[in-house]
Design an enzyme around this catalytic site. Sequence first.
Site, short mmCIF file in Angstrom:
data_model
loop_
_atom_site.label_atom_id
_atom_site.label_comp_id
_atom_site.label_asym_id
_atom_site.label_seq_id
_atom_site.Cartn_x
_atom_site.Cartn_y
_atom_site.Cartn_z
N ASP A 80 56.39 54.04 48.13
CA ASP A 80 56.07 54.31 46.73
C ASP A 80 57.25 55.01 46.05
OD1 ASP A 80 54.50 54.55 44.42
OD2 ASP A 80 53.65 56.46 45.06
N GLY A 179 49.67 62.99 39.09
CA GLY A 179 49.03 64.28 39.24
C GLY A 179 47.66 64.32 38.59
#
Length: 288
Positions: A80, A179
Amino acid sequence: MLMNMKDLLKVAQENQFAVPAFNIGSDQLLKAVMKKVNELKSPVILEMSPDEFDFVGNAQIQAMIYEASKTDVPVVIHLDHGDKYETVVRAIQAGMTSVMIDASKLPYEENVAITKKVVETAHMANVSVESELGTIGTTGNSIEGGTEGVIYTVPSEAKQFIEDTGIDTFAVAIGTAHGIYPKDMKPELRIDILNEITNEVSIPLVLHGGSSNKDEEIAAAVKNGICKINISSDIKIAFYNKCREVLNANPGYREPLEIYPECMEECAKVVEEKCRLFNSCDKAKLYY
């Protein structure tokens, strides 16, 4: 069953579901994810950022390969937000079946050049490549970074970028951030931009920053062409909140087998929620 991303997401694209991509930073997270996707018969992507890769090393990749070898559920092992060419090569050598090169903060020509180089190398090893145009935001509480404001993907540029690079999957910037969103930050996905991109390109589309978005927005994204959704913060928060709870209630605990089982159960609950939201449950049968 171990696959590359191109083959995995082709099926998702044809059948209008999204495959969950969970960031795996420990063996406990790996086992929690795999146990649940096996129960749900959901394909899965096991991924890690360069920082996570540096932390867990190649041994964790071998553990992922082992988990994939003993299940009928389709599994992709993915890098990623690969930060540079050398990291991508190391990931391929370690056994990952898909890589992302993220040069989205560079000027267009430089982004194309490094992405094309990664594609040429990865395709020789039957490894698929994901890349990004536009930049995802950041909430400031994720190791995966991002920009303070989202730079939305321009649909016409997306088409040209795919043609110029030969990538297999494309990450769109339509309003998400890495997040968990603070209370004063309200995400809003631009489904209108997603629709324009879907009309312009034919390869599977990826949504980063899938944690803590509204379920209805994520469901709409899946219906409008998103085939892979990245989840990192949501499963880790569930795991480590329970971990703190267990340790506070049992200060004498020191054995992993005492501490982690309940934490893995909480993580697995989130895995199930995401699989059901993405419509990936019971889709493993489509790969046979």
